[in-house]
Scaffold this active site. Structure first.
Site, PDB file in Angstrom:
ATOM      1  N   HIS A  78      44.696  33.993  64.472  1.00  0.00           N
ATOM      2  CA  HIS A  78      44.087  33.462  65.601  1.00  0.00           C
ATOM      3  C   HIS A  78      44.248  32.253  65.846  1.00  0.00           C
ATOM      4  CE1 HIS A  78      40.555  33.668  68.572  1.00  0.00           C
ATOM      5  NE2 HIS A  78      40.371  32.426  68.010  1.00  0.00           N
ATOM      6  N   GLU A  79      43.930  31.478  65.068  1.00  0.00           N
ATOM      7  CA  GLU A  79      44.061  29.797  65.372  1.00  0.00           C
ATOM      8  C   GLU A  79      45.694  29.494  65.446  1.00  0.00           C
ATOM      9  OE1 GLU A  79      41.565  28.326  65.926  1.00  0.00           O
ATOM     10  OE2 GLU A  79      40.266  29.755  64.768  1.00  0.00           O
ATOM     11  N   HIS A  82      46.564  30.234  69.002  1.00  0.00           N
ATOM     12  CA  HIS A  82      45.804  28.970  69.899  1.00  0.00           C
ATOM     13  C   HIS A  82      47.034  27.855  69.952  1.00  0.00           C
ATOM     14  CE1 HIS A  82      41.783  30.229  71.318  1.00  0.00           C
ATOM     15  NE2 HIS A  82      41.395  29.973  69.877  1.00  0.00           N
ATOM     16  N   GLU A 150      40.051  32.922  74.302  1.00  0.00           N
ATOM     17  CA  GLU A 150      39.820  33.417  72.958  1.00  0.00           C
ATOM     18  C   GLU A 150      40.459  34.786  73.273  1.00  0.00           C
ATOM     19  OE1 GLU A 150      38.506  32.089  70.509  1.00  0.00           O
ATOM     20  OE2 GLU A 150      38.638  30.322  71.334  1.00  0.00           O
TER      21      GLU A 150
END
Length: 232
Positions: A78-79, A82, A150
């Site tokens: 997930h990071e 980003h 997100e």
């Protein structure tokens, strides 16, 4: 931000956080970011850096302690998503625009109180109303951008790991922990949007969903469930 949370670099290439990050970056063709550990037992994580070459992933000790490897992989993915989509830069630009609008609103407010004249078409009531509404609208736009990024990072992580269930399980665990009232030490409203779970999500709010920095965890898990169905 890393300094604020007392993050220390992970240099041991055998460390699970380093190893998972390295494996995922190689898989998607990203440069290896710097990896940090935050000495806090509240589970959470964030990414920072303006581009692929100047990026960092930071996880708390609590995250490392609580999650199994598949869940940890989902959070790190997930990071990295980003970072891949320049979300830190996009969020910074959104914040700058919101700040600029707030400054204009303050100028309008002072102008309404101390300057202008009705003969020149000056409407002090309208100026004051705009001074109140403009920052409100800017904040709503900024929060909307944050929430949409997100969702995109969740989807990117699911496709990166080919295992949406890992991130689903991690999000559920992190949300349950946050709801128990635990917060990261020194957490600030200015950095809350960076974390995978808002560190203040356990606090009661009467402002509704307009000012949420994150979608609800329930909605995020539901979106990931849809991705699982697509892959079957």
């Amino acid at each position: 931000v890393l300094k604020h949370y007392n993050a220390t670099p992970i240099e041991d290439t055998r460390h699970p956080v380093y190893r998972i990050t390295q494996r995922l970056t190689q898989k998607v063709g990203l440069p290896m970011p710097k990896v940090y550990l935050i000495p806090d037992h509240t589970p959470n994580a964030f990414a920072t850096g303006r581009d692929h070459e100047h990026a960092a992933v930071a996880v708390t000790m609590g995250l490392y302690e609580m999650l199994n490897e598949k869940e940890l992989e989902g959070v790190i993915a997930h990071e990295l998503s980003h970072i891949k989509h320049y979300d830190i830069l996009i969020g910074t630009i959104a914040a700058v625009f919101a700040g600029a609008i707030a400054m204009i609103a303050n100028m309008m407010q002072f102008g309404a109180m101390f300057g202008g004249n009705n003969k020149q078409g000056f409407n002090p009531i309208m100026m004051i109303a705009m001074a109140i509404l403009l920052p409100l609208a800017a904040s709503i736009i900024q929060m909307t951008v944050s929430r949409s990024r997100e969702f995109i990072a969740d989807e990117g992580a699911a496709r990166m790991t080919e295992n949406p269930a890992g991130l689903q399980s991690a999000l559920a665990k992190l949300e349950n922990y946050a709801r128990s009232g635990h917060e990261i030490h020194n957490a600030t409203e200015q950095t809350a949007h960076m974390f995978i779970i808002n560190p203040f999500s356990g606090l009661k709010t009467t402002l509704g969903s307009l000012f949420r920095t994150h979608p609800t965890t329930q909605d995020r898990i539901a979106r990931l469930e849809e991705l699982k169905k697509e892959s079957k």
